[in-house]
Design an enzyme around this catalytic site. Structure first.
Site, mmCIF file in Angstrom:
data_model
loop_
_atom_site.group_PDB
_atom_site.id
_atom_site.type_symbol
_atom_site.label_atom_id
_atom_site.label_comp_id
_atom_site.label_asym_id
_atom_site.label_seq_id
_atom_site.Cartn_x
_atom_site.Cartn_y
_atom_site.Cartn_z
ATOM 1 N N GLU A 347 0.849 -1.194 0.000
ATOM 2 C CA GLU A 347 0.000 0.000 0.000
ATOM 3 C C GLU A 347 0.888 1.249 0.000
ATOM 4 O O GLU A 347 0.808 2.084 -0.894
ATOM 5 C CB GLU A 347 -0.897 -0.018 1.237
ATOM 6 C CG GLU A 347 -1.770 1.222 1.384
ATOM 7 C CD GLU A 347 -2.436 1.303 2.749
ATOM 8 O OE1 GLU A 347 -3.409 2.063 2.870
ATOM 9 O OE2 GLU A 347 -1.984 0.629 3.695
ATOM 10 N N HIS A 348 1.717 1.390 1.028
ATOM 11 C CA HIS A 348 2.676 2.493 1.120
ATOM 12 C C HIS A 348 4.080 1.926 0.922
ATOM 13 O O HIS A 348 4.437 0.924 1.543
ATOM 14 C CB HIS A 348 2.653 3.155 2.500
ATOM 15 C CG HIS A 348 1.321 3.682 2.921
ATOM 16 N ND1 HIS A 348 0.859 4.928 2.561
ATOM 17 C CD2 HIS A 348 0.360 3.142 3.705
ATOM 18 C CE1 HIS A 348 -0.327 5.134 3.110
ATOM 19 N NE2 HIS A 348 -0.660 4.056 3.799
#
EC number: 1.1.-.-
Length: 456
Positions: A347-348
């Site tokens: 995601e990040h």
């Protein structure tokens, strides 16, 4: 299966229980296990949310208020499910000036970024002389914005979901968020909503909130789409109701991957590793490095960082980093680090390096890529501008961040003039006959020409 930690001597030095793996020593099954998230199997939640969804569908506000009391332990009734104007006004008096300033700063930047994303209302290209084709973009008529609260208050999620929706021009927007025990909604969340341009907020969370906006209740208006991150309960409800409401991109528990090379200090990598690990015990957080020095420095720094954190956030991050969805992965080369990052599809992703751009071209699977030593996830989550509502559970392989385009729909446009018609008719007739569609063929045959000559 249970992964076997490698290089236990690092753990002994720091007296912490951090999962540590040498990637090159893992077999295929163990590498696959590293890719799993906490919500990989939500079948149990699918079964648990089913009666909640049905109750909201059949009982409406009555069920919504009941679940608010039973599940959220909140003082909600059928009469106070919707936030009032007075509650909005009071929120501005409850929020510190510094927080208000930071919310406005973030909203301004998020708006600037998303205004650049907004597509033209319509474009047309002359495909052939006298024949035009293009796209037309119109806002989705109603969207619900889910703002979680289970492990804290998140005005930043309100900012990230509301601003692009307002920029897109969605006429009917509503936020659903779990109420506090006293039946209130987090003040900063209400402030962020109003500053972003959303004035409708319902006091509902979890699976019951998803059901409410999917089916509608006496108070809650049904929406065509719902966006926003949530717990496995929310994820399960979205999946169960995907045939009733557009559930948007799959956004579950937080994930972060810190790819650190040998140009940075490991303590900095550990600092950023904790950003998403502190969200909750269901988060995922990995430091990936080919530098043994960085790995050792990170392990040594973690206890120092934990000593500066709150007890709750320390407990959350320790659970993550000592469990099956987090820790430190030591690779044998930077190329092996790229391999793991792309397989994980985080995601990040932070490219923690003094020269981040040399790594960027090697990354193909990540929803958000933050470059260098001055761009921690904190800045991206709150104020940089790009959207922080991101696909999780490896969905970065096919989805991107929440954007203005998630709040609009595209219609293709075609216009053929009389002079251009004969050529298109001839080719369309040929293919219609080949595929066996007689009505298709008749519509571009002399039958049409005869009607056109007759006129109205």
């Amino acid at each position: 299966m249970t992964l076997r930690p490698q290089l236990a001597r690092y753990k002994d030095k720091t007296m912490t229980s951090v999962s540590f793996y040498e990637y090159s020593k893992l077999n295929a099954e163990e590498k696959a296990a590293l890719l799993r998230r906490s919500e990989t199997d939500i079948s149990g939640f699918i079964e648990k949310v089913a009666p909640i969804l049905e109750a909201v569908r059949t009982e409406g506000d009555k069920a919504l208020a009941r679940f608010g009391r039973e599940l959220d332990k909140a003082d909600v009734t059928e009469a106070n499910l919707k936030v009032t104007a007075a509650e909005f006004d009071a929120a501005f008096k409850l929020v510190d000036a510094s927080v208000l300033e930071s919310v406005q700063f973030g909203i301004d930047n998020i708006r600037k970024f998303h205004e650049e994303q907004k597509p033209e209302a319509m474009w047309l290209k002359e495909i052939r002389p006298g024949a035009f084709a293009g796209d037309r973009f119109t806002p989705i008529q109603s969207v619900a914005l889910y703002v979680p609260r289970g492990k804290g208050s998140f005005p930043s999620v309100t900012m990230m979901t509301s601003v692009p929706a307002v920029v897109a021009g969605v006429p009917n927007l509503a936020i659903v968020t779990p109420p506090a025990p006293d039946g209130s909604v987090d003040a900063a969340t209400l402030v962020a909503a109003r500053l972003a341009g959303v004035e409708t907020v319902y006091k509902a969370g979890g699976a019951q909130a998803v059901a409410a906006v999917a089916y509608g209740t006496e108070t809650v208006k049904p929406a065509l789409k719902i966006v926003g991150p949530g717990s496995p309960w929310v994820v399960a409800a979205k999946r169960s109701l995907s045939g009733v409401i557009d559930t948007g991109l799959p956004a579950g528990p937080s994930e972060v991957m810190i790819l650190a090379d040998d140009t940075v200090h490991g303590g900095l990598a550990a600092l950023d590793l904790l950003i998403e690990a502190e969200h909750g015990p269901d988060s995922s957080a990995y430091l990936v490095t080919h530098s043994g020095r960085v790995a050792e420095e990170a392990l040594a720094a973690l206890p120092e960082h934990w000593a500066r954190m709150t007890e709750q956030r320390t407990a959350f991050s320790k659970t993550v980093l000592s469990g099956k969805t987090g820790g430190i992965v030591l690779t044998s080369s930077i190329e092996e680090s790229y391999e793991f990052v792309n397989a994980y599809a985080p995601e990040h992703l932070e490219l923690l390096s003094e020269q981040p751009f040399i790594h960027l071209g090697h990354i193909t699977e990540a929803s958000e890529i933050l470059m260098g030593t001055h761009t921690p996830v904190s800045i991206a989550n709150f104020s940089l501008g790009p959207n922080a509502v991101l696909p999780t559970s490896r969905w970065a392989r096919t989805f991107g961040p929440l954007s203005v385009t998630d709040f609009v729909k595209r219609s293709s446009i075609g216009y053929v003039t009389a002079p251009a018609y004969p050529e298109f008719a001839r080719h369309s007739h040929n293919l219609a006959i080949y595929e066996g569609f007689s009505s298709h063929a008749l519509a571009v045959s002399p039958v049409r020409d005869a009607y056109l000559k007759k006129g109205a």
